[in-house]
Design an enzyme around this catalytic site. Structure first.
Site, PDB file in Angstrom:
ATOM      1  N   LYS A 777       7.607  -9.259 -13.049  1.00  8.49           N
ATOM      2  CA  LYS A 777       5.706  -9.005 -12.190  1.00  8.49           C
ATOM      3  C   LYS A 777       4.768  -9.537 -12.718  1.00  8.49           C
ATOM      4  O   LYS A 777       4.612  -9.654 -13.573  1.00  8.49           O
ATOM      5  CB  LYS A 777       5.823  -6.860 -12.474  1.00  8.49           C
ATOM      6  CG  LYS A 777       5.239  -6.640 -11.261  1.00  8.49           C
ATOM      7  CD  LYS A 777       6.055  -6.577  -9.845  1.00  8.49           C
ATOM      8  CE  LYS A 777       5.525  -6.162  -8.843  1.00  8.49           C
ATOM      9  NZ  LYS A 777       6.569  -6.086  -7.540  1.00  8.49           N
ATOM     10  N   GLY A 877       7.484   9.167   7.720  1.00  4.77           N
ATOM     11  CA  GLY A 877       6.744   7.185   7.476  1.00  4.77           C
ATOM     12  C   GLY A 877       7.419   5.896   8.166  1.00  4.77           C
ATOM     13  O   GLY A 877       8.892   6.298   8.123  1.00  4.77           O
ATOM     14  N   VAL A 878       7.101   6.465   9.188  1.00  2.83           N
ATOM     15  CA  VAL A 878       7.647   5.111  10.382  1.00  2.83           C
ATOM     16  C   VAL A 878       6.965   3.930  10.752  1.00  2.83           C
ATOM     17  O   VAL A 878       6.662   3.752  12.036  1.00  2.83           O
ATOM     18  CB  VAL A 878       8.059   5.812  12.102  1.00  2.83           C
ATOM     19  CG1 VAL A 878       9.141   7.173  11.732  1.00  2.83           C
ATOM     20  CG2 VAL A 878       5.905   6.293  12.793  1.00  2.83           C
ATOM     21  N   GLY A 879       6.380   3.648   9.308  1.00  3.67           N
ATOM     22  CA  GLY A 879       5.846   2.341  10.288  1.00  3.67           C
ATOM     23  C   GLY A 879       7.561   0.926   9.813  1.00  3.67           C
ATOM     24  O   GLY A 879       8.747   1.407  10.331  1.00  3.67           O
ATOM     25  N   VAL A 881      10.166  -0.210   8.171  1.00  3.99           N
ATOM     26  CA  VAL A 881      10.843   0.152   7.575  1.00  3.99           C
ATOM     27  C   VAL A 881      11.836   1.742   8.237  1.00  3.99           C
ATOM     28  O   VAL A 881      12.846   1.382   8.606  1.00  3.99           O
ATOM     29  CB  VAL A 881      11.184   0.241   6.095  1.00  3.99           C
ATOM     30  CG1 VAL A 881      12.701   0.455   5.640  1.00  3.99           C
ATOM     31  CG2 VAL A 881      10.860  -0.907   5.256  1.00  3.99           C
TER      32      VAL A 881
END
Lengths: 1049, 331
Positions: A777, A877-879, A881
């Protein structure tokens, strides 16, 4: 204390009962649970106001129910262990109740009815109410409430009563109360009074250790708490280990200590139940232990005899704080059995630091292979006198110092200064053990003017080449001391000394112009530095300096020059001899300690020209001699190599000037300082020089030692403002892959913590998803809105490129594909770029596809039928994905409920697929077959888990569990959990395909993503077999995969 | 500062005796040895403690010394007594603190301590919601204790009926009028089952006195049933007398759950037959027996409900309902 058993079971029985009577009793008891004592008046008020449908018989039913532990005419008390489950139910009810529901008046009702009740009871009731009604949001108020109790407890006459109350009651109060610092404070104080354990649930609050316990703890009983560093673990509380140390801590139960590893930048609070032991993972460096009474202890690094591999070797140099003097602590050899050299001891005043450093060694290991007092100045010898006279148990194999007896014999008596006379009397003991100048058979330590430089081999593989003094230097000193005894110096000597004054009075014209007062930081321009560097460094030195010992230390190919106060001329002559021997153009060093604290006459251009040295270490506090002199540092930055690093052990008016970015940019050097006044400055001689590794740029890359990580590096580029960290956790399975995150961390420590955590997570994620990648990372520290620039990303590209492909980056929080396109200009180790750029493109559809497959697997596991048709699925959450998932699931015939803050997006989904909209605060608790969190992390926690009404959780969001133990909480509730980093691995799998031979191929990516259900099945099976939560099973699976790969099977 | 009796340690000299050694020796020898002598033999100086010399402590320089007594880090009270751990492991190598971190004191100085607990803190809450609606209670009581009394209005219908039948009219028929003039016998169940309702009983008794007149209320406390051998009465239990029926025509009001509320009590302690017999005796002498029961009607024993006038003692009960029920019975 005896606790009536079974209260919890009664609650469970009532909850499971179909009898309306039982349900009524449970309902009434639930609302009354915050009150520790239930009067008929309270019961009546709650029933009539909040549960008006319940009849009068419910009051008697409760009164005579099994929930009641004690009853009397005045009232009843519930079984203690019935209270927590009742409070859990109340918490849930409150959370689910509408804002205008009468249930919210319960707190006021309690307060009103109990306005005149016993004060402790009122505190308990109010704190409990705050906890159940507002949870952690009421922490401050709960702390304040309980603080009134701790304040009261300071009164000796009331201490035991409050202790009994705290002991009886705290443990049954909600977690939001028990987890407060004040509750722990009370609980621990009570444990001292009662001799029983505090009984509080959860972890000790980290901040507790910083409390001022005042009279509550610090002046009361203390116990010795054993602590031992054992292998790669620290064991606290275990008796019987011969290597164990002990610290004094208040006799609380549990004992509480804060363990911190300053070198590793890590700390943790440990609570150890009486007569038990707790084990934590050890880390490199000294271990600090802080007890509740505020006492700080240290167990040094070496006290980890089994922690390090035998083949880990060290060669380090520490410049101890010695103000105007010098004290150099060198360690070398295997880390498990280090050898030590001490060169000079600083002043008598700063000798305390030397003693403290010694005290960090185990008593049996206070040994030096060699101690050198380079010359007889008080600022070098004072600390050694202190050490020899005050420190017991110090073993010294050889002590090099040219005392009076080594200066030659011209028939005249010699009297050294008093401090040296004192030292010599102490050294006589060593002499009796043949340990004074032993390598020279007890004779003077000096080079031969007509022979090779003396080379002495020490145990542990250290070679010491003597560079100074010349015999004549010792003769001069003898003459000097003889004359002093005789009444003073000759006229000629005085004339010499007056002609060539020491540096205190010398300050360069530019420097004088640059500051008004001596303790004001200098102000220098590049032109000033060039002029200073060109100025002559010539000047006479004192006879004492002429007698100074200088050594070149060499260990396993690494070389360190420590020159004491030896004059340049002497050093040059010796180094010329060394160059002739080696036929080299320059004496290659890994580091050197700048002679004479960096005085104006030290380290002249000619001497610098003979050296190839990347690191210069300076010991001086600045005043009173204004060391290091600006001219000396100017010579280093101008002639001391391509990009020298200069280490100052104090920030002072003399050293601070070298932080000037303009100077650093012009002369391309890097200054380093001790972290704080009074701290040592340590340099690993074995490590790569800390100079910029990317030539021609201002980027500086330095390693950070972090145990358990293959490599952690810091990249700093002043010009672009880049301050970034890259952590390479594990490359067993392939190059470390992980996103590049930009975040405004509070400190580098915070960033380091995050990058390590994320890198380790990537290792596991990649392992389980079988991407053929390792874990890594990168984080850029800073506020993305203000620091983002092309230059910054270009510098980041150079930084990533410097790791040579060991780390591959991708987009992450606050970085975009567009940003990565810029990074890509300076490194090819970037993934997840657009298809046009040859990358795998937007990963979201692949993540969604993987999650969809994982959901079906979860439905199959939970319902024996993986078909979503007819199932109720709630998506938070319906972004990109979540929206894609909703579409797929709707097409498959599932009933979809969606929640999102984006109303437009919700309306779209409703219109297209008939998705039903749910308020965002209800989606988690609605009854459904499968809950798919696709928005925020940390949503599965103490508050939400009890309220869940789903059988399966499978979503795309990362880090769904707030803490690891919430995995168990889910399992306990019978909810099947698909660990986030397994089910949402589609994105990373897709990106990983970029690295296959032949480049990215979508079919390959899809085939790999389709393995996600198999991975989930595998870990659910592990979960069942090993009776661990699926989240733990995922970690286990990852570790097994890594172990399998490491074994080479 | 305490000083060591020993010579300054020499370079290279190893530690010989530590504080842990001393503790170990003490542990081995037990408490009956001259510890001072041992400590001094081992090279420590022993000082009398400030607290009057009852405790002693030893110190020495170096790493293993005790915490410096001059230091604020370790106040006198912190001198450790042999602890759980040191008792078990006397060879522990006690570290010397390298510093102290002063904790946050927050604003403790400004926090007001809790008041000391006093007897008045244990008084019952002043606020109490009665079982019957407060504005109905008097009416309910009145409805329950009223009996028919001769009124002052001529019963014209009766008068006409007598005349039509050629009956002599010796006395003018008057319409009956509900009245509490006969007073009431108040039977209060003070058994355990009524514990949650003791305050209700007291407050209702006051209401009865207000409505009927205190002088016309004959209160009798009882347990289980007034006819039990322990009797009943208005004072302490040892003053109770055998139960006596009220005067003929005088009603009685019972405040009891008849053992319903307390699990197990109905079978163990309450005998319905006792109540049935009492109800028969009331009927025989023309007195009405009314009961306020803090239990829902569906729990009442059916035979009791048939034998006396029972009313739920709770919010749903209204004066009208009582008047309607009792009026029907009276007719």
């Amino acid at each position: 204390m005896t606790v009536p058993p079974g209260g919890r079971r009664v609650v469970e029985r009532l909850a499971a009962s179909e009898s309306l009577r039982d349900q009524a009793v449970l309902a009434l008891a639930t609302l009354l649970a915050p009150a520790p004592f239930l009067e008929p008046e309270l019961i009546r008020a709650v029933r009539l106001r909040l549960l008006p449908r319940l009849d009068v018989g419910t009051e008697a039913d409760l009164w005579f129910s099994d929930l009641v532990a004690d009853r009397g005419p005045a009232g009843i008390t519930l079984h203690w262990d019935a209270v927590p489950p009742l409070l859990e139910r109340l918490t849930l009810q409150l959370a689910q109740a509408a804002t205008d529901d009468d249930i919210h008046e319960l707190g006021d009702m309690l307060q009103r009815l109990h306005a005149g009740a016993p004060p402790l009871r009122v505190v308990q009731e109010q704190a409990t109410w705050l906890a159940v009604s507002r949870g952690d949001g009421a922490r401050a108020e709960i702390e304040a409430l309980l603080a009134t109790v701790t304040t009261t407890m300071q009164d000796d006459t009331r201490r035991s009563g409050i202790a009994r109350w705290a002991h009886r009651n705290l443990r049954w109060m909600p977690k939001a109360v028990q987890s407060t610092e004040a509750a722990w404070e009370l609980g621990l104080a009570a444990s001292m009074e009662t001799g029983e354990d505090a009984g509080l649930a959860g972890d000790v609050p980290d901040e507790l250790i910083h409390h001022d316990f005042g009279d509550l703890l610090s002046q009361r009983d203390q116990v010795a708490l054993p602590i031992v560093r054992k292998g790669d673990r620290v064991v606290v509380g275990e008796t019987g280990d011969p290597d164990s140390f002990a610290v004094r801590v208040p006799r609380t139960d549990p004992r509480v200590v804060r363990l911190s590893w300053p070198d590793a930048g890590y700390e943790t609070t440990v609570s150890v139940p009486a007569k038990q032991a707790v084990t934590v993972v050890d880390r490199p460096g000294p271990l600090h232990i802080l007890g509740l009474s505020g006492l700080l202890y240290e167990i040094p690094a070496y006290a980890r005899p089994h922690a390090e591999s035998q083949d880990v070797r060290v060669f380090s140099v520490e410049i101890l704080p010695a103000e105007s003097g010098t004290s150099i602590w060198i360690e070398y050899g295997p880390r498990t059995q280090v050898h030590r050299i001490l060169i000079d001891g600083g002043t008598a005043k700063t000798g305390q630091y030397l003693l403290r450093r010694l005290q960090r060694l185990p008593p049996g290991d206070r040994r030096f292979d060699l101690v050198i007092l380079t010359h007889a100045d008080a600022n070098s010898s004072g600390g050694l006198v202190k050490m020899l006279s005050e420190m017991e148990g110090v073993l010294i194999d050889d002590f090099w110092f040219n005392g009076s007896r080594h200066l030659g014999d011209d028939g005249k008596p010699v009297t050294a200064p008093k401090n040296i006379e004192r030292l010599q009397s102490l050294l006589d003991v060593l002499d009796g053990q043949n340990s004074w100048n032993a390598a020279f058979d007890g004779q003077r330590v000096a080079i031969r003017e007509d022979g090779d430089l003396p080379t002495i081999k020490l145990r542990g593989g250290m070679t010491v080449t003597l560079l100074a003094p010349e015999p004549s230097g010792l003769d001069e000193l003898r003459a000097f001391w003889s004359r002093k005894r005789a009444g003073g110096r000759s006229k000629a000597e005085r004339a010499t000394e007056s002609r060539v004054p020491e540096e205190p009075d010398v300050e360069s014209a530019p420097a004088k112009a640059g500051r008004k007062a001596a303790d004001e930081p200098l102000s220098l321009t590049p032109a000033d530095v060039r002029r200073l560097a060109q100025a002559s460094s010539r000047g006479a030195t004192s006879p004492v300096n002429e007698s100074s010992i200088a050594v070149l230390l060499e260990h396993e190919g690494r070389r360190l020059l420590v020159a004491g106060d030896a004059p340049d001329a002497v050093l040059q002559r010796s180094l010329e001899q060394e160059l002739r021997r080696t036929r080299a153009k320059a004496v290659e060093l890994d580091a050197m300690v700048v002679p004479h604290n960096g005085s104006r006459t030290s380290l002249g251009r000619n001497l610098l020209a003979m050296l190839d040295c990347p690191r210069y270490l300076v010991s001086s506090i600045g005043k009173p001699n204004r060391h290091p002199h600006e001219a000396t540092v100017a010579r280093i930055v101008e002639f001391g190599g391509a990009s020298p690093a200069i280490y100052f052990n104090y920030r002072s008016a003399q050293s601070e000037v070298w932080t000037n970015p303009k100077l650093r940019e012009t002369f391309r050097y890097e200054p380093y300082y001790s972290v704080e006044a009074g701290a040592s400055l340590a340099v690993d001689v074995r490590s790569a020089p800390a100079r910029p590794q990317v030539r021609g740029s201002g980027l500086q890359i330095t390693d950070i030692q972090v145990e358990g990580y293959e490599r952690v590096v810091r990249g700093v580029d002043e010009e672009s403002g880049l301050h970034a960290l890259i952590a390479v956790h594990d490359t067993t399975l392939g190059p470390a892959f992980g996103g590049l995150r930009m975040w405004n961390y509070d400190s580098e420590d915070a960033a380091l913590f995050d990058v390590r955590r994320l890198a380790r997570g990537m290792t596991y994620k990649s392992a389980v998803a079988q991407t053929g990648l390792g874990g890594g990372k990168a984080v850029i520290i800073g506020e993305s809105k203000s620091i983002k620039s092309e230059a910054l990303y270009l510098a980041m590209g150079r930084f990533i490129d410097a790791l040579g492909g060991r780390y591959i980056t991708a987009e992450d929080v606050n970085t975009s594909v567009a940003d990565l396109e810029v990074v890509r200009r300076n490194t090819k180790f970037v993934a997840g770029l657009s298809r046009e750029s040859g990358g795998s493109g937007n990963p979201s559809p692949y993540t969604a596809y993987g999650v969809y497959l994982g959901m079906r697997a979860a439905l199959g596991w939970a319902f024996d039928n993986d078909d979503p048709k007819g199932k109720t699925i709630a998506i938070q959450g319906v972004g990109a994905v979540g929206g894609s998932l909703a579409e797929r699931l709707a097409e498959a015939g599932a009933t979809i409920y969606v929640a999102d803050r984006n109303q437009k997006r919700l309306d779209e989904l409703t219109e297209k697929f008939g998705a039903k909209q749910v308020p965002t605060d209800e989606i988690l608790t609605m009854e459904c077959d499968l809950l798919a969190p696709c928005a925020l992390g940390g949503i599965l926690n103490d508050e939400t888990i009890p309220a869940l009404r789903t059988k399966v959780i499978a979503g795309a969001a990362n880090n769904l569990l707030l803490r690891p133990e919430h995995g168990k909480a889910l399992a306990d509730r019978g909810v099947l959990y698909a660990p986030d980093y397994v089910i949402n691995a589609g994105g990373i799998v897709n990106v990983s395909v970029e690295f296959r031979d032949g480049g990215y191929d979508e079919d390959t990516a899809l085939r790999k993503i389709e393995r996600i259900p198999q991975a989930l099945h595998e870990l659910w099976a592990i979960s069942q077999e090993e009776r661990i939560p699926p989240s733990d099973a995922a970690d286990h699976l990852a570790k097994r995969i890594l172990a399998y790969a490491r074994s080479g099977s | 500062m305490a000083k060591s009796n020993r010579e300054p340690p020499l370079p290279g000299a190893r530690r010989e005796v530590s504080l842990a050694d001393v503790i170990r020796v003490f542990g081995t020898l037990g408490p009956k040895v001259d510890r001072r002598a041992i400590v001094e033999c081992l090279g420590f100086e022993v000082e009398a403690h400030d607290d009057g010399g009852s405790r002693r402590r030893s110190k020495r320089r170096g790493k293993r010394r005790d915490v410096d007594e001059d230091s604020e880090l370790m106040p006198e009270k912190s001198e450790p007594r042999p602890s759980d751990n040191t008792d078990e492991a006397p060879d522990l190598d006690l570290l010397t603190p390298i510093g102290t971190l002063l904790g946050r004191s927050d604003d403790r100085g400004t926090i007001t301590p809790l008041a000391a607990e006093r007897a008045e803190h244990h008084h019952r809450p002043s606020s109490h919601e009665p079982l019957y609606r407060p504005n109905w209670t008097s009416s309910i009581v009145l409805a329950a204790v009223q009996t028919a009394a001769p009124g002052t209005v001529i019963d014209v219908d009766e008068l006409v009926r007598l005349a039509a039948n050629a009956r002599p009219i010796l006395e003018l028929p008057m319409l009956p009028w509900p009245s509490s003039y006969r007073g009431v016998q108040l039977l209060v169940d003070i058994g355990e089952g009524m514990e949650p309702y003791h305050r209700d009983q007291g407050e209702l008794a006051s209401t009865v006195a207000d409505v009927v007149g205190a002088e016309r209320v004959q209160r009798r406390n009882f347990r289980y049933c007034p006819t039990r051998s322990e009797g009943c009465g208005s004072g302490p239990i040892w003053t109770w007398q055998p139960y006596e029926l009220p005067d003929p025509g005088q009603p009685a009001l019972v405040l009891s759950d008849f053992g319903i509320g307390r699990p197990g009590a109905a079978t163990a302690d309450i005998d319905a037959d006792e109540w049935l017999e009492l109800a028969r005796r009331f009927r025989r002498q023309g007195s009405q027996l009314v009961a306020f029961v803090p239990q829902p009607a569906d729990r009442w024993p059916s035979e009791l409900a048939a034998a006396m006038s029972m009313f739920v003692w709770d919010r749903a009960t209204s004066p009208a309902a009582i008047r309607q029920t009792l009026g029907r019975i009276r007719r």
